[in-house]
Write a protein that holds these residues in place. Sequence first.
Motif, mmCIF file in Angstrom:
data_model
loop_
_atom_site.group_PDB
_atom_site.id
_atom_site.type_symbol
_atom_site.label_atom_id
_atom_site.label_comp_id
_atom_site.label_asym_id
_atom_site.label_seq_id
_atom_site.Cartn_x
_atom_site.Cartn_y
_atom_site.Cartn_z
ATOM 1 N N LEU A 1 30.126 32.002 112.153
ATOM 2 C CA LEU A 1 29.073 32.864 111.622
ATOM 3 C C LEU A 1 27.708 32.187 111.702
ATOM 4 N N LYS A 2 26.737 32.902 112.289
ATOM 5 C CA LYS A 2 25.389 32.354 112.443
ATOM 6 C C LYS A 2 24.334 33.151 111.678
ATOM 7 N N ALA A 3 24.628 34.415 111.379
ATOM 8 C CA ALA A 3 23.647 35.252 110.671
ATOM 9 C C ALA A 3 24.364 36.069 109.605
ATOM 10 N N LEU A 4 23.890 35.994 108.367
ATOM 11 C CA LEU A 4 24.489 36.718 107.244
ATOM 12 C C LEU A 4 23.401 37.474 106.494
ATOM 13 N N SER A 5 23.636 38.771 106.288
ATOM 14 C CA SER A 5 22.690 39.622 105.570
ATOM 15 C C SER A 5 23.419 40.327 104.433
ATOM 16 N N LEU A 6 22.980 40.112 103.205
ATOM 17 C CA LEU A 6 23.578 40.725 102.023
ATOM 18 C C LEU A 6 22.518 41.557 101.304
ATOM 19 N N TRP A 7 22.701 42.873 101.292
ATOM 20 C CA TRP A 7 21.753 43.784 100.647
ATOM 21 C C TRP A 7 22.477 44.565 99.556
ATOM 22 N N ASN A 8 21.962 44.468 98.346
ATOM 23 C CA ASN A 8 22.464 45.262 97.223
ATOM 24 C C ASN A 8 23.967 45.056 97.019
ATOM 25 N N VAL A 9 24.358 43.814 96.830
ATOM 26 C CA VAL A 9 25.761 43.477 96.539
ATOM 27 C C VAL A 9 25.796 42.696 95.225
ATOM 28 N N PRO A 10 25.740 43.385 94.094
ATOM 29 C CA PRO A 10 25.600 42.715 92.796
ATOM 30 C C PRO A 10 26.798 41.875 92.393
ATOM 31 N N ARG A 11 27.962 42.101 93.013
ATOM 32 C CA ARG A 11 29.165 41.374 92.603
ATOM 33 C C ARG A 11 29.387 40.102 93.413
ATOM 34 N N VAL A 12 28.531 39.832 94.350
ATOM 35 C CA VAL A 12 28.603 38.579 95.108
ATOM 36 C C VAL A 12 27.696 37.556 94.432
ATOM 37 N N GLY A 13 28.269 36.394 94.132
ATOM 38 C CA GLY A 13 27.506 35.373 93.427
ATOM 39 C C GLY A 13 27.534 34.021 94.120
ATOM 40 N N ASP A 14 27.320 32.995 93.343
ATOM 41 C CA ASP A 14 27.223 31.635 93.883
ATOM 42 C C ASP A 14 28.522 31.160 94.527
ATOM 43 N N ASP A 15 29.676 31.570 93.966
ATOM 44 C CA ASP A 15 30.955 31.109 94.511
ATOM 45 C C ASP A 15 31.147 31.595 95.946
ATOM 46 N N GLY A 16 30.852 32.860 96.185
ATOM 47 C CA GLY A 16 30.993 33.390 97.544
ATOM 48 C C GLY A 16 30.040 32.724 98.510
ATOM 49 N N LEU A 17 28.790 32.552 98.083
ATOM 50 C CA LEU A 17 27.802 31.928 98.962
ATOM 51 C C LEU A 17 28.130 30.455 99.203
ATOM 52 N N SER A 18 28.700 29.810 98.201
ATOM 53 C CA SER A 18 29.093 28.400 98.366
ATOM 54 C C SER A 18 30.227 28.267 99.370
ATOM 55 N N GLU A 19 31.153 29.231 99.373
ATOM 56 C CA GLU A 19 32.226 29.209 100.373
ATOM 57 C C GLU A 19 31.660 29.361 101.778
ATOM 58 N N ILE A 20 30.685 30.253 101.930
ATOM 59 C CA ILE A 20 30.017 30.401 103.232
ATOM 60 C C ILE A 20 29.381 29.083 103.643
#
Length: 645
Positions: free
Chosen positions: A195-214
């Motif tokens: 994965l080289k490009a990630l776009s998250l728009w209006n996803v209130p249930r995604v937090g630090d844990d998910g982004l840390s896994e990325i």
Amino acid sequence: MPALVNYSGDDDFYSGGSFYTNSTDLGRLCSISSQVDVYCPPRKRARITAPFLFGETDFEQNKQPSIDVLPDECLFEIFKRLPGGRERSSCACVSKQWLMLLTSIRRGEFESSKVVKESSDSVSDDVEMISSDEDDGYLTRCLEGKKATDMRLAAVAVGTSGHGGLGKLSIRGSSSSRGVTNFGLSAIARGCPSLKALSLWNVPRVGDDGLSEIAKECHLLEKLDLCQCPSVSNKGLIAIAENCPNLTSLSIESCSKIGNEGLQAIGKLCPNLQSISIKDCPLVGDHGVSSLLSSASSVLSKVKLHGLNITDFTLAVIGHYGKSVTSLMLSGLQHVSEKGFWVMGNAQGLQKLVSLMITSCRGVTDVSLEALGKGCTNLKQMCLRRCCFVSDEGLVGFAKSAGSLECLQLEECNRATQSGIVGVLSNCGLKSLTLVKCMGIKDMSFVAPLSSTCNSLKSLSVRNCPGFGSSSLAMVGKLCPQLQHVDLSGLYGITDAGLMPLLESCEAGLVKVNLSGCLNLTDEVVLALTRLHGGTLELLNLDGCRRITDASLAAVADNCYFLSDLDVSKCAITDSGVAVLSHAEQLNLQVLSFSGCSGVSNKSMPFLKKLGKTLVGLNLQNCNSISSRTVELLVESLWRCDILF
């Protein structure tokens, strides 16, 4: 699987009935098979000449596939040994349990990945091709609204592994009950290290844990776009900074928990950052932005700051450290004063700045604008929107100091007048001038003689400026004889007599003309336009000019040789005009609009078919005299043309 059970014996098939003589013996076999998997070599299925006899109760008790009884640990080991992406995708389709198990396996844990990694230096080119196909990240996926769920993300993570790898992922909006969570993002992280490009728009249930896994798994990440992610905080952004050194673009909008600490980490740990955009983040202040800009100044080229609680200090940092910045957008900075913009210009650090856009900043005044012109010596594009303290004096001073300026756009700058516009055109080599909703421009005769002409101006756009009338047009025509693009949309006050001097003054030949919404223009203008500029005209927009009739289409048919885009929507056009237009042999129209022309009826169908030989777009919306059947016939005949009805 073969390793689980020792198998010995011949491979012959037994035809004509069951191995066991009664259903009790068969039930014992089924009971044994529920505990282990039995391996049989793949052979052609034997023809069964007599049906098996099952007891109804025994069959119902044992109809569940035996492999489902295996614990997840066994399935995990089996799935790790699947040879490739196609086999994993097939297994993922069996059940939700299998899909979840597959997404829990990291890409590097598959045995096939280990073999490829160990053998890549010594084996044939075929293995290298497989490795490239797995990891390069060619694929793009976008999930929107109700389609954005954890299950779909899990399927994407498994399904893309054997088809080039996932390179770009965009998630836009999700359901509040079944939407994307950290689990779905973690599945992407484990299955898509490419994965080289990630776009998250209006996803209130995604937090630090998910982004840390990325961050932990996707070390190739280059672009990150976070919009309306209220659960993401500095922790997630710091994880990205620590694990994704290749990050080149970061966009953060309406993320209420992201503040200065996260931006400071990005500035220190992401040396390749080239583009930064921060909008409406209340916790972001001077310390975060200034630290980011000063740390990443060597390659940072694009900066966009909107609605932030920053002060003059940050603009001073931009002016001093922005040595590589080529594009700068500042909007809604309510705490920045005149001093901040003045210091930014006089710091002399923005020598490479090419494009500057400032919107709704009260600190932009005549004094600070002139300082910006002096400090940004290579500035070519300038846009000022809703800068209420900029007057003619500031505009002229800016035009004199910004020697490289080519494009100027003023929108809702109501203190600018006709005198200021003339001063700008007389003092710099502008190529394009755009005025939008500038209410301070009044149509009055220009008494003072024009000292010089602006031969460099090629494009003039004056939209929705009601005070810009006949006298202003005549003045522009004398001052700018080399115009090629003219957009006067929404100037309902201009007349034929006011526009004629401009048409007659353009020596280079007009190429694009937009007169939409000019209600008082008649066929006389079109006759003059086609006669004077028919040899160069490529686009003509007369949308809403209700006094334009078939005579204008006849003039177009006779005089225009290169016209490719014609819009006569809501004009007084009839079937006769369409017929005349279709008989013009030299015309090569590609886009044609008759939207809202009630005088065009079914009788025009043969003429539209003839015109349609070159058309790629035809607009017949709100043509009430054309039936649906006629449109259906046109669609069948003009299969290359996109028809709107």
